[in-house]
Design a protein around this motif. Structure first.
Motif, mmCIF file in Angstrom:
data_model
loop_
_atom_site.group_PDB
_atom_site.id
_atom_site.type_symbol
_atom_site.label_atom_id
_atom_site.label_comp_id
_atom_site.label_asym_id
_atom_site.label_seq_id
_atom_site.Cartn_x
_atom_site.Cartn_y
_atom_site.Cartn_z
ATOM 1 N N ALA A 108 -2.469 5.564 -6.935
ATOM 2 C CA ALA A 108 -2.223 4.166 -6.567
ATOM 3 C C ALA A 108 -2.378 3.952 -5.068
ATOM 4 C CB ALA A 108 -0.832 3.747 -7.020
ATOM 5 N N ALA A 109 -1.882 4.892 -4.260
ATOM 6 C CA ALA A 109 -1.995 4.766 -2.808
ATOM 7 C C ALA A 109 -3.452 4.809 -2.362
ATOM 8 C CB ALA A 109 -1.194 5.874 -2.131
ATOM 9 N N ALA A 110 -4.247 5.662 -3.004
ATOM 10 C CA ALA A 110 -5.647 5.804 -2.615
ATOM 11 C C ALA A 110 -6.467 4.573 -2.972
ATOM 12 C CB ALA A 110 -6.243 7.034 -3.282
ATOM 13 N N LEU A 111 -6.060 3.833 -4.024
ATOM 14 C CA LEU A 111 -6.830 2.678 -4.480
ATOM 15 C C LEU A 111 -6.108 1.357 -4.220
ATOM 16 C CD1 LEU A 111 -8.459 3.789 -7.857
ATOM 17 C CD2 LEU A 111 -9.434 3.763 -5.580
ATOM 18 N N ALA A 112 -5.231 1.339 -3.225
ATOM 19 C CA ALA A 112 -4.402 0.162 -2.973
ATOM 20 C C ALA A 112 -5.217 -1.092 -2.673
ATOM 21 C CB ALA A 112 -3.440 0.453 -1.820
ATOM 22 N N GLN A 113 -6.424 -0.943 -2.126
ATOM 23 C CA GLN A 113 -7.223 -2.128 -1.762
ATOM 24 C C GLN A 113 -8.047 -2.677 -2.924
ATOM 25 O OE1 GLN A 113 -10.752 -1.368 0.800
ATOM 26 N NE2 GLN A 113 -10.148 0.800 0.697
ATOM 27 N N PHE A 114 -7.975 -2.015 -4.081
ATOM 28 C CA PHE A 114 -8.771 -2.430 -5.233
ATOM 29 C C PHE A 114 -7.874 -2.924 -6.365
ATOM 30 C CE2 PHE A 114 -11.351 0.777 -3.040
ATOM 31 C CZ PHE A 114 -12.537 0.081 -2.871
#
Length: 276
Positions: A42-48
């Motif tokens: 979730a942290a790695a894809l927070a902008q999506f």
């Protein structure tokens, strides 16, 4: 040849697939350390809005997973066996959808795993809240905007399942999230759903489950429930070619190309189609 089918507890839905168009952007991200694998993703894809990730050769401080199993209550056509608890294991190859459940980030991933002195199954459905990384790792895949997968109750199978949901309209929709319902051939249903989405050429990513899978040039697989991960997938001129890795009720694994017309879906297929 008639397809083998399972009897599910609820009525079959009239619509046999669901589609949400979206924009897919190729990404390579770092998954940070967190309490759970779900939180790291979730942290790695927070902008999506969502995404599809592939993780390879990655050590986990704890790795728990499931394989297909019988439902001892008889309430579902198929269920899970496990958890299989590797402890400090390693992801060989994992594909996962990133979406949400009850308003919080969630993931659904299938993959192959290993650990020293491990003698149990080597492929299955990773448990995202019980598993966590040993250190930050790199992952690649697709970041999505305009749609995501959300867990909703499914009246046909009585499972909570990912379903595609539009978030906003996006001007550059080059992809589609697609889910397919049970008791239909995966390749044929994929091609029909893709046509409805306006896609005749696409790369296909995803996972799901099959009934007694058939792989080209291999003996039939005697397992009424299996979990699969697509290792390669293309849609060309409206025809799908899918390679997959499969785990059975007994924990045995198989790899190969799905024979068109002979691979009915067990519970679901969750797919990302990206136009070339």
């Amino acid at each position: 040849m008639s397809l083998p089918m399972l009897t599910h507890p609820g009525p079959a839905a009239a619509e046999r697939w669901a589609i949400a168009r979206c924009q897919a952007m190729p990404i390579e991200v770092t998954l940070p350390l967190a309490d759970t694998l779900a939180a790291s993703v979730a942290a790695a894809l927070a902008q999506f809005d969502g995404g599809w990730l592939v993780i390879e050769d990655a050590p986990l401080a704890n790795l728990d997973f499931l394989i297909p199993g019988e439902d001892p209550t008889g309430a579902h056509a198929a269920w899970y066996a496990g958890p299989h608890q590797m402890g400090a294991g390693k992801i060989r190859h994992l594909g996962l959808h990133v979406g949400c459940k009850d308003g919080a980030p969630w993931l659904h991933g299938h993959g192959s795993f290993t650990a020293p002195d491990w003698s149990g199954p080597s492929f299955g459905h990773i448990l995202p809240n019980e598993s966590h990384l040993a250190h930050p790792i790199r992952a690649r895949g697709w970041g999505l905007k305009g749609a995501r997968l959300e867990v909703t109750p499914d009246t046909e199978t009585h499972f909570p399942l990912f379903q595609p949901v539009k978030t906003v309209s996006h001007p550059a929709e080059n992809a589609a999230l697609v889910t397919l319902r049970p008791n239909q051939d995966l390749c044929a249903a994929l091609a029909s759903a893709a046509e409805c989405a306006g896609l005749t050429e696409a790369r296909v990513y995803g996972l799901g489950s099959l009934i007694h899978p058939r792989l080209t040039g291999q003996p039939p697989i005697d397992s009424y429930a299996t979990e699969i991960l697509l290792t390669s997938g293309t849609l060309s001129d409206g025809s799908a070619q899918i390679d997959a890795e499969i785990v059975t009720l007994k924990g045995s694994t198989h790899k190969g190309r799905l024979t068109p017309g002979q691979n009915p879906i067990c519970i679901t297929a969750e797919l990302l189609l990206v136009a070339p």
